[in-house]
Design a protein around this motif. Structure first.
Motif, short mmCIF file in Angstrom:
data_model
loop_
_atom_site.label_atom_id
_atom_site.label_comp_id
_atom_site.label_asym_id
_atom_site.label_seq_id
_atom_site.Cartn_x
_atom_site.Cartn_y
_atom_site.Cartn_z
N PHE A 18 -112.39 -116.29 5.67
CA PHE A 18 -111.07 -116.73 5.06
C PHE A 18 -110.58 -115.57 4.23
N MET A 19 -111.66 -114.86 3.48
CA MET A 19 -111.22 -114.07 2.29
C MET A 19 -110.49 -112.55 3.12
N SER A 20 -111.35 -112.38 4.10
CA SER A 20 -110.80 -111.13 4.95
C SER A 20 -109.51 -111.28 5.30
N ASP A 21 -109.17 -112.47 6.10
CA ASP A 21 -107.84 -112.90 6.59
C ASP A 21 -106.61 -113.10 5.48
N LEU A 22 -107.27 -113.63 4.16
CA LEU A 22 -106.19 -113.85 3.17
C LEU A 22 -105.98 -112.44 2.64
N MET A 23 -106.97 -111.52 2.50
CA MET A 23 -106.42 -110.12 2.20
C MET A 23 -105.48 -109.51 3.17
N VAL A 24 -105.71 -109.71 4.23
CA VAL A 24 -104.71 -109.05 5.25
C VAL A 24 -103.16 -109.64 4.98
N GLY A 25 -103.23 -111.07 4.58
CA GLY A 25 -102.05 -111.49 4.33
C GLY A 25 -101.38 -111.11 3.17
N LEU A 26 -102.33 -111.10 2.25
CA LEU A 26 -101.56 -110.75 0.58
C LEU A 26 -101.51 -109.28 0.34
N VAL A 27 -102.39 -108.32 1.04
CA VAL A 27 -102.67 -106.97 0.74
C VAL A 27 -101.97 -106.33 1.76
N VAL A 28 -102.24 -106.57 2.93
CA VAL A 28 -101.91 -105.34 4.02
C VAL A 28 -100.33 -105.80 4.74
N MET A 29 -100.17 -107.18 4.73
CA MET A 29 -98.90 -107.41 5.36
C MET A 29 -97.48 -106.96 4.61
N PRO A 30 -97.57 -107.59 3.23
CA PRO A 30 -96.25 -107.09 2.47
C PRO A 30 -95.73 -105.67 2.51
N PRO A 31 -96.75 -104.72 2.47
CA PRO A 31 -96.18 -103.22 2.66
C PRO A 31 -95.60 -102.92 4.10
N ALA A 32 -96.44 -103.70 5.09
CA ALA A 32 -96.42 -103.45 6.47
C ALA A 32 -94.88 -104.07 6.85
N MET A 33 -94.65 -105.25 6.24
CA MET A 33 -93.34 -105.73 6.25
C MET A 33 -92.16 -104.76 5.90
N LEU A 34 -92.42 -104.23 4.64
CA LEU A 34 -91.40 -103.34 4.02
C LEU A 34 -91.15 -102.19 4.95
N ASN A 35 -92.19 -101.69 5.54
CA ASN A 35 -92.35 -100.46 6.36
C ASN A 35 -91.45 -100.73 7.57
N GLN A 36 -91.58 -101.97 8.13
CA GLN A 36 -90.90 -102.55 9.47
C GLN A 36 -89.46 -102.68 8.82
N LEU A 37 -89.20 -103.26 7.92
CA LEU A 37 -87.66 -103.32 7.61
C LEU A 37 -86.92 -102.13 7.39
N TYR A 38 -87.51 -101.10 6.57
CA TYR A 38 -86.66 -99.91 6.26
C TYR A 38 -87.03 -98.97 7.35
N GLY A 39 -87.80 -98.85 8.31
CA GLY A 39 -88.25 -97.98 9.15
C GLY A 39 -88.90 -96.72 8.76
N HIS A 40 -89.20 -96.69 7.57
CA HIS A 40 -90.04 -95.58 7.05
C HIS A 40 -90.87 -96.30 5.78
N TRP A 41 -91.73 -95.35 5.16
CA TRP A 41 -92.54 -95.76 3.88
C TRP A 41 -91.83 -95.62 2.74
N VAL A 42 -91.60 -96.74 2.40
CA VAL A 42 -90.62 -97.00 0.83
C VAL A 42 -91.41 -96.83 -0.51
N LEU A 43 -92.77 -97.00 -0.45
CA LEU A 43 -93.64 -97.00 -1.30
C LEU A 43 -94.11 -95.70 -1.89
N TRP A 44 -94.61 -95.62 -3.01
CA TRP A 44 -95.09 -94.21 -3.36
C TRP A 44 -96.31 -93.70 -2.55
N GLY A 45 -96.34 -92.26 -2.11
CA GLY A 45 -96.97 -91.77 -1.29
C GLY A 45 -98.42 -91.88 -1.33
N ASP A 46 -98.97 -91.66 -2.56
CA ASP A 46 -100.42 -92.11 -2.75
C ASP A 46 -100.83 -93.67 -2.42
#
Length: 98
Positions: free
Chosen positions: A5-33
């Motif tokens: 549950f914790m690993s899947d929750l971390m995927v949903g809370l930590v991994v998916m929001p930046p991935a969603m931004l990456n898909q919406l804008y077509g490139h990495w919009v957050l800071w490079g590091d």
């Protein structure tokens, strides 16, 4: 199951929001590091999820093949060690390449 549950929750809370931004804008919009750190968390959480499924399968297999010896073999201490080993292996596989 809580570790899965914790690993899947971390995927949903930590991994998916930046991935969603990456898909919406077509490139990495957050800071490079943050990109390298995000990739590492992605690999760690997904690996931990898969390894947790493997440990759960192993646990169920041991219960089925020898139900009377199961309580002697699978103690809470051993279960904790398996969970720690799962997360350690996932973290080493993801953060060492950085």
């Amino acid at each position: 199951l809580v570790s899965l549950f914790m690993s899947d929750l971390m995927v949903g809370l930590v991994v998916m929001p930046p991935a969603m931004l990456n898909q919406l804008y077509g490139h990495w919009v957050l800071w490079g590091d943050f990109c390298s750190l995000w990739y590492s968390f992605d690999v760690m959480c997904c690996s931990a999820s898969i390894l947790n499924l493997c440990i759960i399968s192993l646990d169920r297999y041991l219960l089925i093949i020898s139900p009377f010896k199961y309580k002697l073999r699978m103690t809470s201490c051993r279960a904790l060690w398996l969970i720690l080993a799962t997360w350690t292996l996932a973290a080493l596989a993801s953060f060492l390449p950085i």
